[in-house]
Every structure is written in C-alpha cells, then in structure tokens.
Design a protein around this motif. Structure first.
Motif, PDB file in Angstrom:
ATOM      1  N   SER A 170      76.356  53.113  46.186  1.00 29.57           N
ATOM      2  CA  SER A 170      75.639  52.887  44.931  1.00 29.57           C
ATOM      3  C   SER A 170      76.418  53.413  43.737  1.00 29.57           C
ATOM      4  O   SER A 170      76.438  52.797  42.671  1.00 29.57           O
ATOM      5  N   ALA A 171      77.086  54.555  43.903  1.00 31.42           N
ATOM      6  CA  ALA A 171      77.874  55.106  42.800  1.00 31.42           C
ATOM      7  C   ALA A 171      79.043  54.191  42.451  1.00 31.42           C
ATOM      8  O   ALA A 171      79.335  53.951  41.279  1.00 31.42           O
ATOM      9  N   THR A 172      79.712  53.654  43.484  1.00 28.86           N
ATOM     10  CA  THR A 172      80.830  52.734  43.238  1.00 28.86           C
ATOM     11  C   THR A 172      80.338  51.460  42.578  1.00 28.86           C
ATOM     12  O   THR A 172      80.982  50.923  41.667  1.00 28.86           O
ATOM     13  N   TRP A 173      79.197  50.935  43.030  1.00 25.97           N
ATOM     14  CA  TRP A 173      78.644  49.718  42.453  1.00 25.97           C
ATOM     15  C   TRP A 173      78.282  49.932  40.988  1.00 25.97           C
ATOM     16  O   TRP A 173      78.541  49.075  40.142  1.00 25.97           O
ATOM     17  N   ARG A 174      77.689  51.081  40.647  1.00 22.88           N
ATOM     18  CA  ARG A 174      77.358  51.372  39.257  1.00 22.88           C
ATOM     19  C   ARG A 174      78.613  51.450  38.403  1.00 22.88           C
ATOM     20  O   ARG A 174      78.642  50.955  37.270  1.00 22.88           O
ATOM     21  N   ALA A 175      79.652  52.061  38.947  1.00 27.88           N
ATOM     22  CA  ALA A 175      80.910  52.163  38.195  1.00 27.88           C
ATOM     23  C   ALA A 175      81.490  50.786  37.921  1.00 27.88           C
ATOM     24  O   ALA A 175      81.958  50.496  36.810  1.00 27.88           O
ATOM     25  N   TRP A 176      81.458  49.906  38.919  1.00 23.66           N
ATOM     26  CA  TRP A 176      81.981  48.546  38.724  1.00 23.66           C
ATOM     27  C   TRP A 176      81.141  47.774  37.712  1.00 23.66           C
ATOM     28  O   TRP A 176      81.688  46.982  36.929  1.00 23.66           O
ATOM     29  N   LYS A 177      79.827  47.981  37.713  1.00 26.04           N
ATOM     30  CA  LYS A 177      78.976  47.285  36.737  1.00 26.04           C
ATOM     31  C   LYS A 177      79.313  47.715  35.318  1.00 26.04           C
ATOM     32  O   LYS A 177      79.420  46.884  34.406  1.00 26.04           O
ATOM     33  N   TRP A 178      79.473  49.017  35.107  1.00 27.11           N
ATOM     34  CA  TRP A 178      79.839  49.500  33.781  1.00 27.11           C
ATOM     35  C   TRP A 178      81.215  48.995  33.370  1.00 27.11           C
ATOM     36  O   TRP A 178      81.465  48.662  32.210  1.00 27.11           O
ATOM     37  N   LEU A 179      82.123  48.928  34.330  1.00 25.81           N
ATOM     38  CA  LEU A 179      83.475  48.449  34.045  1.00 25.81           C
ATOM     39  C   LEU A 179      83.444  46.979  33.639  1.00 25.81           C
ATOM     40  O   LEU A 179      84.113  46.565  32.679  1.00 25.81           O
ATOM     41  N   ALA A 180      82.649  46.166  34.363  1.00 26.74           N
ATOM     42  CA  ALA A 180      82.544  44.742  34.022  1.00 26.74           C
ATOM     43  C   ALA A 180      81.898  44.553  32.652  1.00 26.74           C
ATOM     44  O   ALA A 180      82.333  43.709  31.853  1.00 26.74           O
ATOM     45  N   LEU A 181      80.865  45.343  32.360  1.00 31.21           N
ATOM     46  CA  LEU A 181      80.220  45.257  31.058  1.00 31.21           C
ATOM     47  C   LEU A 181      81.195  45.639  29.952  1.00 31.21           C
ATOM     48  O   LEU A 181      81.259  44.983  28.894  1.00 31.21           O
ATOM     49  N   GLY A 182      81.973  46.691  30.172  1.00 35.22           N
ATOM     50  CA  GLY A 182      82.954  47.105  29.177  1.00 35.22           C
ATOM     51  C   GLY A 182      83.991  46.038  28.912  1.00 35.22           C
ATOM     52  O   GLY A 182      84.377  45.793  27.764  1.00 35.22           O
ATOM     53  N   HIS A 183      84.455  45.359  29.958  1.00 35.06           N
ATOM     54  CA  HIS A 183      85.421  44.271  29.777  1.00 35.06           C
ATOM     55  C   HIS A 183      84.819  43.107  28.998  1.00 35.06           C
ATOM     56  O   HIS A 183      85.491  42.501  28.157  1.00 35.06           O
ATOM     57  N   ALA A 184      83.543  42.797  29.278  1.00 37.71           N
ATOM     58  CA  ALA A 184      82.892  41.710  28.544  1.00 37.71           C
ATOM     59  C   ALA A 184      82.748  42.046  27.059  1.00 37.71           C
ATOM     60  O   ALA A 184      82.996  41.208  26.182  1.00 37.71           O
ATOM     61  N   VAL A 185      82.393  43.298  26.775  1.00 39.16           N
ATOM     62  CA  VAL A 185      82.268  43.731  25.379  1.00 39.16           C
ATOM     63  C   VAL A 185      83.630  43.684  24.691  1.00 39.16           C
ATOM     64  O   VAL A 185      83.750  43.230  23.539  1.00 39.16           O
TER      65      VAL A 185
END
Length: 264
Positions: free
Chosen positions: A10-25
């Motif tokens: 779950s921690a890795t998945w949350r990190a990837w979600k934030w990373l993907a959101l940051g790239h989109a922004v």
C-alpha cells in the motif's frame, strides 16, 4: 479468504499515485507556461517573454527535483528486512525499567521526527537550488554579449557556453568526481544530480527551438514538442535511478535521516 499482500504494497502504491499525479501536473504546467510565454497577448513584449521564459525554466527545474524525491521507496522485501532489523535492535537495547523505557522511546521518537523534518527541509532546499541553477544558466547570454541590455543578450549570433550539452555533461561529471572524493561530506552526494536536473531540463526545453548543441559535433534539429514534454517527465525517473546507484548500499533504505544527504 482475503488475498495476502506483500509487505509495503500500500505504501508503494500510494507513492506511485503521488508520482503519477505530480507528472500530470508538471505536464499541464509546461503546456500552460509555454502558451503564456510564446502565444499569449503579453508575449509580444520582449521583457515579458524573457522573464516568463526564465521563470518557467526555474519552475520546471524545481519540479523535476521534487518529483525525483517523490519516487517510490525501496522494494517491500528491503523495507521488511530493514524494519525487522530495526525492531530487533530496539528489543536488544530495551531497558527493563519502565521509566527508562519510556524515556528511551520518547528520545527515539524525537530523533526520528527530527530526522524526517531535517531530510524534508534538505529536499526543499535542493529543489530550490535546482530551480535557481536552471534559471541562472541564462546569465551566460549577458556574459557572451558583454552587455546588460536585454536586446543584446537575446540577439546573439552563436549560443552561449552553458547552452552546450557537452559543457553541461562535463560540469556534471566534474561535480560527481569532486563529491565522490569527499566521502566525509554525504550531504553533497546529490549535488551532481541537482546540477544535472537543472541543466538537462533547461536544455531540453530550449531544444524545441534550436536543437541540442553537441560540441564539437554540431547541433541537432529542433526536437518535437511532444518529445520535449516526454523527456522532461522522464528526467525525475532517470534521476531516481542515478541517485539509488550513487547511494552506498547500506544507506539506500535504512538510516537515510542520518546520512545528511538530500535523499527523501
């Protein structure tokens, strides 16, 4: 029956979600600021175009480093092993007296929280330095023009020296050699990566108009806009790989707060 999950999933998945959101922004910011700089009604003014262009370079450099710092943590097996080792060490060092145990836990909590805050603070400082480096690169226009007038700096017949990809690579390699020779200064470990992020993001953005200057071989054709966006978004991931390779093996997960480096 509930399926078993690997430790740390779950921690890795949350990190990837934030990373993907940051790239989109970041992608949206790039497109918007390029419109403001080159297509908006204000872009007809040379001073506004130069100011917006330089500010965009700084913001992209800062964002690239922040995204490199947001990369997912170490793999779950490494995390589980480090957590188990930390628990065993804590159990071995436990003091039988209750008041001493409470005092030890309080001191450990204070140490951990203070370490995380210090590392986060260093990460923000590193991002600010990356943005500053990406911005001050354009000062070489004024150096080559031997003038402080904007019209002279933006009407050069040849490109200034810091806009050479070969010169940028040489500077990064020199910084890596210097920091590698200073093992007693781990806080400088990420300095070459910060410099690489600043120079690379700046030159990739400029390459949409004039290509990459690969001295002494010449200059490439201007790169397509979509390639510029994708290369900029790939920079944080590439920097993460380089940073993991440069980190000593024992420090890639455990004890990051104690290293004093920019790793978060």
């Amino acid at each position: 029956m509930t399926p078993l999950r690997r430790p740390g999933f779950s921690a890795t998945w949350r990190a990837w979600k934030w990373l993907a959101l940051g790239h989109a922004v970041l992608a949206g910011f790039i497109v918007f600021m390029d419109w403001v700089t080159f297509e908006s009604p204000w872009s007809a003014r040379s001073w506004f175009r130069a100011l917006a262009d330089n500010a965009t370079h700084a913001a992209i450099g800062c964002a690239v480093w922040l995204l490199a710092s947001l990369a997912p943590p170490a793999d779950p097996a490494t995390a589980a092993a480090a957590a188990a080792a930390a628990a065993a060490a804590a159990a071995a060092a436990a003091v039988p007296m209750a008041n001493q145990r409470r005092g030890g836990m309080s001191a450990k909590l204070h140490s951990v929280c203070g370490g995380h805050l210090a590392v986060a603070r260093r990460g923000v400082v590193a991002a600010a330095l990356c943005g500053l480096c990406a911005s001050v690169v354009d000062l070489d226009h004024f150096v080559q023009a031997s003038s402080l007038r904007l019209a002279d700096a933006t009407s050069l017949r040849t490109r200034p020296f810091l806009h050479s990809s070969s010169a940028a690579a040489a500077l990064v390699l020199c910084a890596a050699a210097v920091t590698g020779a200073l093992p007693h200064r781990p806080e400088l470990l990420d300095a070459p990566c910060v410099l690489a992020a600043a120079l690379s993001s700046h030159q990739i953005r400029d390459a949409t108009r004039r290509g990459l200057w690969l001295w002494p071989w010449g200059t490439t054709s201007p790169i397509p806009y979509w390639a510029y966006v994708l290369l900029t978004l790939a920079l944080p991931l590439a920097l993460r790989l380089v940073r993991r390779w440069r980190q000593p093996a024992g420090r890639r997960f455990a004890g990051r707060g104690a290293t004093g480096s920019f790793v978060v």
